[in-house]
Design an enzyme around this catalytic site. Structure first.
Site, PDB file in Angstrom:
ATOM      1  NE  ARG A   1      61.962  92.695  63.062  1.00  0.00           N
ATOM      2  CZ  ARG A   1      60.967  92.589  63.933  1.00  0.00           C
ATOM      3  NH1 ARG A   1      60.574  93.652  64.634  1.00  0.00           N
ATOM      4  NH2 ARG A   1      60.358  91.445  64.119  1.00  0.00           N
TER       5      ARG A   1
ATOM      6  CB  SER B   1      52.608  98.240  71.824  1.00  0.00           C
ATOM      7  OG  SER B   1      53.542  97.197  71.892  1.00  0.00           O
TER       8      SER B   1
ATOM      9  CB  CYS C   1      50.199  89.656  80.710  1.00  0.00           C
ATOM     10  SG  CYS C   1      49.778  88.903  79.138  1.00  0.00           S
TER      11      CYS C   1
ATOM     12  N   PRO D   1      41.471  87.021  50.545  1.00  0.00           N
ATOM     13  CG  PRO D   1      41.813  86.713  48.256  1.00  0.00           C
ATOM     14  CD  PRO D   1      40.748  86.680  49.307  1.00  0.00           C
TER      15      PRO D   1
ATOM     16  CE  LYS E   1      67.149  56.980  88.451  1.00  0.00           C
ATOM     17  NZ  LYS E   1      66.818  55.903  89.412  1.00  0.00           N
TER      18      LYS E   1
END
Lengths: 569, 569
Positions: free
Chosen positions: B26, B43, B47, B278, B444
């Protein structure tokens, strides 16, 4: 710690008044506390009344959060029900009290006075407004009358499409009444922006509530067989009418006593709920408060702020008696966080709306729309949340959110309510870490997604088109959905290049004209915008895609004739 | 804007890696992006695996969030599945890649490398650990194997009582297996404090999960008719075993390449996810991150942070190629917000736990317990939320929350997650303005109530007793519940004066000794504390009342013989 025995009178024993009384006693065992209410009950569950009428709550007893006996026995607080305070003598620090049962009158002295007189239902001075069969719903006796009337009725007209109006539409429909809802505004749920209210409108229509939007009621007429409600442009016959137009602060007593009152009739108070008279405090629906976001003065009849104000006033009163008792609490203003459920649809909002910003002449804001599932799509039962986020363009400060959906709505609005309270920006939403398991959200929660879209916008990775200008500006409208989706219904004049073909077919586009991108909910259009921006095209996304388009059409903000084929999605 | 064509290699295509790849595209159309994964899928919804095994999610297809084809067609990202990176040459900036299908090897150059190698299930070197019938659950192939085995099994042993262990207990029980859960710790759900885990323990027991807590597994043995799991003090026969002990960063590749790695094996990264080299970044379960609250270095295998880290790394990589592309994003650390549902009970937490604070030697904190309904009691269906709030004693800063209940749990934990992110105090919780309608909370909210109790404590209106010291210190224990409630079950040696009689019977109390107050959930004890404090008594509240007492007993922290009558509530 022993103080001289001070007397605190509290007028109005619901929400703010009751909270204030109980808090006073917790902070001070030694003062005399008297709670006076003209009604039959104190501390009853106002917000439960629609569900009591609708038989969801079956026992009246359940609505009585605290009885006079409990106040007496647990808190040593004297409660006078069916007693009305008719006047305040601020010099003498006395009030005149009428016992509504026997008509007797007394004077009562106070060291501190708390006005928690609430709000009253608006009754416009229309012809026939006092006819039998026309009801309001503010008290338990009101609810009994309405419930009895509903039992013998087949048709009901509700005037007003706000919180109570919607809740009552559901509850009267559940009692098998045929319900017509008349609202003067062109939308239901006036606190929402119209395109968000459109989802609620659809839901009401699907549940056979007849809607008359943009219709001002003019008069009521008694017939042999019920009532006729006349409104500009039509009329409807009914057995009963419920007035749910809204409320106005019941501040007559304060006004008679010369206390300062704001433009909307709310009593003016400082941050500790003290009125212009230093011995008088006011809390709840009767006061004027500051909008936390816009800083404007507003009246907001909500139970949460009323309760917190009661607590704050209690501490402030005791501090005037004894500075050592200072609790350093002050009222921070209201955000207008509110929620309503109707026919399984939850509508929640916090902060400011776009129309409130426009009314205030504020233009330094941006809006985005998204329609994420309330949990991941791969787990069964995901429901879309239609969400509009409003933020400040200069710095990303979150200004407000509106959300509508069948599940997970309050959770996201509450998270954003906390974010607004803490002065968060969209960059904070982007990085928030919320609960995720397949049943409960996504690795990117709807709150994250809202933050990411807004932050992308503020980082200039994503320019946003203005839906209101869809047919008023010159641009190419590019729909990047699949060919099948496009054929099923698209905006007039849109051209279709599916996202997956865009890189190959880029020569079909001109870099001269601005290109507005649309897809299903906004995600593919965002991918396309990034692709095209980097190749030098002038591109903007129509936020929320065709889903948002339909809400604008449904709200009457975009001509419904602009979709091809007609009736397509 | 045209850049030289850089190549970015991403090793590991789930969560962090996949997010990083899509975000890279993107932000940059011009670079070459290659996603390499040794498994069959990229991908996929990790879970969701427990629910796929349990047939809640019925189609494998649903677990594939994005396929290699979608990456190619939508994002122009090359995906190599079943390819394993076996070495990194940091000088040459190349990786060695083995095609696991044909065994062929290649070298690939990179300009930037992203390690998203995830975590791997811990397999302790126990006798028999490699026997057939012993499973782990990390990948889709794992789930197929387990699902097939569960079909022919009647008994299962789950080793490990954390998130996956609990979710699998539910899902295997749903497949009609008789489940035994063995956990080395004395509690289930190790991230919770033990008295909060006690609610989960009860729920598991009610649902016929056999628990062996505080039991270390020693060996596995093959029998004619299944397996025997031996643990210290006992053994259990079973058909299948699931190892759900936890995970450890899969950082071997990074370690071989000489990248810096922390004490727990996580790759060390800076705020933009850059490693000690790096040109190499790392994201997801394989990295070491900072705990947002404690500032300690931790490894936290959670999907939300992994996704956000992937996004952040993408921007940071592109910035090294072209500083003009700086997106000013940095990773803020993790709060450990997590949720798990088991047999209809939701367990959620964020921030730090009391035991984590104790491990760090931090003592400047306070805890409170409360048990509010998830909405008002007068609306049908209110469910209690058991909530523990932890805050800093000096300034009220919110440090963590744990909550367990059947409804409304994630909402409150998410609000507090946002509060913690924004550095909120309990005074902010006290004044928060959240959604309220009868179905959705209270005037509350539980969040307000937690804030009010904690703020009362910090304002010295409410001193708190330490449950851990219940039987170790000298004090009078005063139970202010009704006589009936007291007779139904009370703590040994407690004396009973119902709150409503306290003012009249105050002479029965001595102002010499410290008095600890207890009631049902803490509210009446608070009222009593206020009453007694103002009369000069030394008083403290046992926060959360008998409800919390029972959780301490159930967790084994307080002797169960201290209740009279035995078995009473």
């Amino acid at each position: 710690m022993q103080q001289s025995r001070k007397r605190i009178l509290i007028i109005g024993g619901v929400a703010g008044g009751a909270s204030c009384a109980a808090r006073l006693r917790r902070l001070c065992e030694h003062c005399e506390i008297v709670l006076i209410d003209k009604g039959e009950h104190v501390s009853f569950a106002n917000c439960g009344l629609p569900y009591f009428v609708g038989d969801v709550i079956k026992e009246e007893q359940k609505l009585l959060v605290a009885t006079p006996d409990l106040f007496q026995n647990r808190f040593n607080i004297e409660v006078l029900v069916q007693h009305e305070v008719t006047a305040i003598d601020r010099q003498a620090k006395t009030v005149s009290v009428t016992n509504l049962q026997d008509g007797s009158e007394t004077e009562m002295h106070y060291d501190a006075l708390v006005l928690s007189t609430g709000a009253k239902a608006i009754r416009p001075p229309l012809e026939g407004i006092d006819l039998p069969g026309i009801y309001v719903l503010r008290t338990i006796p009101d609810s009994h009358k309405l419930k009895a009337a509903a039992k013998n009725a087949k048709r009901a007209v509700i005037i007003g499409g706000g919180f109570i109006g919607l809740e009552m539409a559901e509850n009267l429909a559940a009692l098998n009444l045929q319900v017509t809802l008349i609202e003067m505004a062109k939308q239901v749920m006036p606190p929402l922006d119209p395109e968000m209210a459109a989802y609620v409108k659809s839901c009401l229509e699907e549940n056979n509530i007849a809607l008359r939007l943009g219709c001002a009621v003019e008069s009521f007429q008694q017939m042999d067989n019920g009532l006729v409600v006349h409104y500009a442009g039509g009329q409807v016959e009914t057995d009963i009418v419920l007035l749910a137009i809204g409320v106005t602060p019941a501040s007559e007593l304060a006004q008679q006593a010369g206390l300062e009152v704001g433009a909307r009739g709310g009593i003016k108070v400082n941050k500790t709920m003290q009125t212009s008279d230093p011995s008088i405090w006011a809390v709840g629906d009767v006061v004027e408060v500051e909008d936390f976001v816009s800083k404007l003065k507003v009246t907001v009849p909500l139970a949460g702020p009323a309760n917190r104000q009661g607590r704050i006033a209690a501490g402030a009163i005791l501090e005037t008696f004894n500075p050592a008792l200072c609790r350093k609490l002050s009222f921070r203003g209201v955000q207008g966080t509110a929620v309503c459920q109707v026919f399984g649809l939850t509508i929640a909002l916090t902060g400011t709306s776009e129309k409130a910003l426009q009314r205030s002449g504020i233009t330094n804001y941006q809006t985005i729309y998204l329609h994420p599932g309330h949990h991941v799509s791969y787990y069964p039962g995901a429901q879309p949340i239609h969400l509009k986020l409003i933020y400040r363009r200069t710095d990303g400060r979150v200004l407000g959110v509106q959300a509508v959906g069948k599940a997970g709505v309050t959770r996201r609005v509450d998270v954003i309510a906390m974010a607004i309270q803490m002065g968060a920006t969209v960059f904070d939403l982007e990085e928030s870490e919320l609960c995720y398991a397949p049943q409960f959200g996504g690795a990117k929660d709807p709150v994250n997604m809202a933050g990411m879209i807004a932050a992308n916008n503020l980082r200039h990775d994503l320019e946003l088109a203005d839906w209101h200008q869809l047919h008023d500006t010159s641009h190419v409208l590019l729909d990047v959905r699949s060919e099948g989706e496009f054929a099923g219904g698209h905006i007039d004049n849109a051209v279709n290049i599916p996202l997956e073909q865009l890189r190959k077919r880029i020569d079909e586009l001109s870099s001269e004209e601005e290109i507005w991108l649309v897809c299903g909910v906004g995600q593919r259009a965002y991918y396309a915008v990034r692709l095209l921006m980097q190749r030098g095209f002038k591109v903007k996304v129509l936020s929320g895609g065709m889903q948002t388009y339909r809400s604008f059409v449904n709200a009457g903000l975009i001509d419904s004739q602009t979709i091809t084929p007609a009736g397509g999605q």
